[in-house]
Scaffold this motif. Structure first.
Motif, PDB file in Angstrom:
ATOM      1  N   ARG A   1       0.924  -0.875   0.046  1.00  0.00           N
ATOM      2  CA  ARG A   1      -0.064   0.064  -0.087  1.00  0.00           C
ATOM      3  C   ARG A   1       0.371   1.420  -0.194  1.00  0.00           C
ATOM      4  O   ARG A   1       1.656   0.848   0.602  1.00  0.00           O
TER       5      ARG A   1
ATOM      6  N   THR B   1      -2.726   5.306  14.474  1.00  0.00           N
ATOM      7  CA  THR B   1      -2.771   4.935  13.338  1.00  0.00           C
ATOM      8  C   THR B   1      -4.158   4.204  13.202  1.00  0.00           C
ATOM      9  O   THR B   1      -4.226   3.310  15.047  1.00  0.00           O
TER      10      THR B   1
ATOM     11  N   GLY C   1       1.064   9.566   4.339  1.00  0.00           N
ATOM     12  CA  GLY C   1       2.043   8.105   4.870  1.00  0.00           C
ATOM     13  C   GLY C   1       3.705   8.443   5.255  1.00  0.00           C
ATOM     14  O   GLY C   1       4.038   7.822   5.153  1.00  0.00           O
TER      15      GLY C   1
ATOM     16  N   ASN D   1       1.763   2.958   6.093  1.00  0.00           N
ATOM     17  CA  ASN D   1       0.650   2.153   5.671  1.00  0.00           C
ATOM     18  C   ASN D   1       1.638   0.777   5.405  1.00  0.00           C
ATOM     19  O   ASN D   1       1.837  -0.273   5.615  1.00  0.00           O
TER      20      ASN D   1
ATOM     21  N   ASP E   1       1.490  -2.873   7.384  1.00  0.00           N
ATOM     22  CA  ASP E   1       1.458  -4.236   6.310  1.00  0.00           C
ATOM     23  C   ASP E   1       1.967  -5.114   6.949  1.00  0.00           C
ATOM     24  O   ASP E   1       1.884  -6.550   6.915  1.00  0.00           O
TER      25      ASP E   1
END
Length: 354
Positions: free
Chosen positions: A24, A248, A320, A341, A345
């Motif tokens: 992402r 987050t 981000g 992100n 992940d």
């Protein structure tokens, strides 16, 4: 998926063979802050965290008589950034200096160490490994201090020129005091690692609560050192919280250091965990491998070889982007980058909570 309490004996491990390629990336690139320190991932780089091409961003001799500047804290301030830096002169006695930058890369460091308006300087009191956080309209500084220490000393400022020292947070011995950037359930929270006066043999991360930043209690285990039972050694000797946790939707992103004691000495590497937003002693995910380990020459060679010690991070929320400052080989200040992100992940897909 239900959270896992790290104080339990159970272990949850996700597939370590999952793809490491980031999945992402934010799309609001047009909202990027031009002052934000940033370099895109180099071609061919597969790591979720990558180094600044011009490292170190602050060399070992940034001003006269200083032979090391590292393990330091940086925050947005005004139209740029402010920081508190650990420096060592030829005495090798650690002290803290304030600094300012327009872009997070080119720093002007105050030549005189920080003095507190409410205390007479004591030449025997050392200060090292600071963290800085903004909570509401005040900036709070925590560090490992020699005032009845080593333990977590605290101060506050609004301008990074005048500092008021507060009471120590804990009894000796303690290190790596890291405040959360907001109250949780009406209480302040701080991560720390109870320690001893040397290389502690019991290096686990705890979190404590306070109603007023003075009285601390309800100490909860967050996570332990180790990894033997889940096939990893990089954090087997001790661990410690690094930058201020980043809020987050998935939880608090906590970047930390993990240490292994090898036949050639200690090796400090960077890891990450995701903590529950309302119960930050609950670990949801924890990297089962390091994100960055000493490999570059400025990380493997210095006053203390083989150290990557993260202790500050800037988050550009619209894009981000994440800029992570770290001390290298207890000698200089370096920078690395990631996308939040992607880092979340990776942590979820390469996780072992124990």
């Amino acid at each position: 998926m239900e959270p896992v309490d790290s104080a339990t004996a159970g272990v949850r491990q996700t597939d370590a063979n999952a793809s490491q390629k980031p999945t992402r990336r934010p799309v609001a690139v047009d909202a990027a802050d031009p002052r934000f320190p940033w370099q895109e991932r180099p071609a061919g780089e597969t790591g979720v965290v990558w180094r600044h091409r011009g490292n170190p961003v602050i060399g070992r001799n940034p001003m006269p008589e200083v032979q090391g500047i590292y393990n330091s804290a940086v925050v947005p301030f005004g139209d740029g950034y402010a920081g508190v830096f650990r420096t060592e002169k030829h005495t090798r006695f650690p002290l803290l200096h304030a600094g300012w930058s327009e872009d997070g890369l080119d720093w002007q460091i105050e030549p005189q160490p920080i003095r507190f308006t409410n205390r007479t300087p004591d030449p025997s009191e050392y200060a090292y490994d600071p963290r800085v956080v903004r909570i509401e309209d005040c900036y709070y500084l925590t560090w490992c201090g020699g005032h009845n220490g080593p333990t977590i000393s605290m101060a506050r400022t609004t301008d990074f020129r005048s500092f008021e020292q507060m009471d120590n947070a804990f009894l000796p011995f303690n290190r790596n005091g890291v405040l959360f950037p907001r109250k949780i359930g009406g209480k302040y929270f701080m991560l720390s690692r109870p320690s001893d006066n040397g290389h502690t043999p019991f290096g686990d991360i705890y979190v404590s609560q306070s109603p007023d930043l003075v009285h601390w209690g309800k100490h909860e285990l967050v996570m332990r050192k180790g990894g033997d039972t889940v096939g990893q050694w990089w954090q087997r000797t001790k661990i410690g919280a690094g930058p201020i946790p980043i809020e987050t939707p998935e939880g608090w992103l906590m970047i930390y250091h993990g240490v292994i004691d090898t036949c050639n000495g200690f090796v400090y590497s960077m890891g990450a965990a995701i903590l529950d937003l309302e119960q930050p002693w609950r670990v949801l995910y924890r990297t089962n491998q390091h994100l960055l380990t000493p490999e570059a020459g400025y990380e493997t060679t210095g006053h203390v070889p083989n150290v990557v010690f993260p202790c500050a991070a800037l988050h550009d929320a619209p894009t981000g982007r994440l800029a992570i400052y770290y001390g290298a080989a207890d000698t200089c200040t370096c920078l690395s980058y990631a996308y939040v992100n992607d880092l979340i992940d990776f942590t979820k897909n390469h996780s072992a909570v124990f």
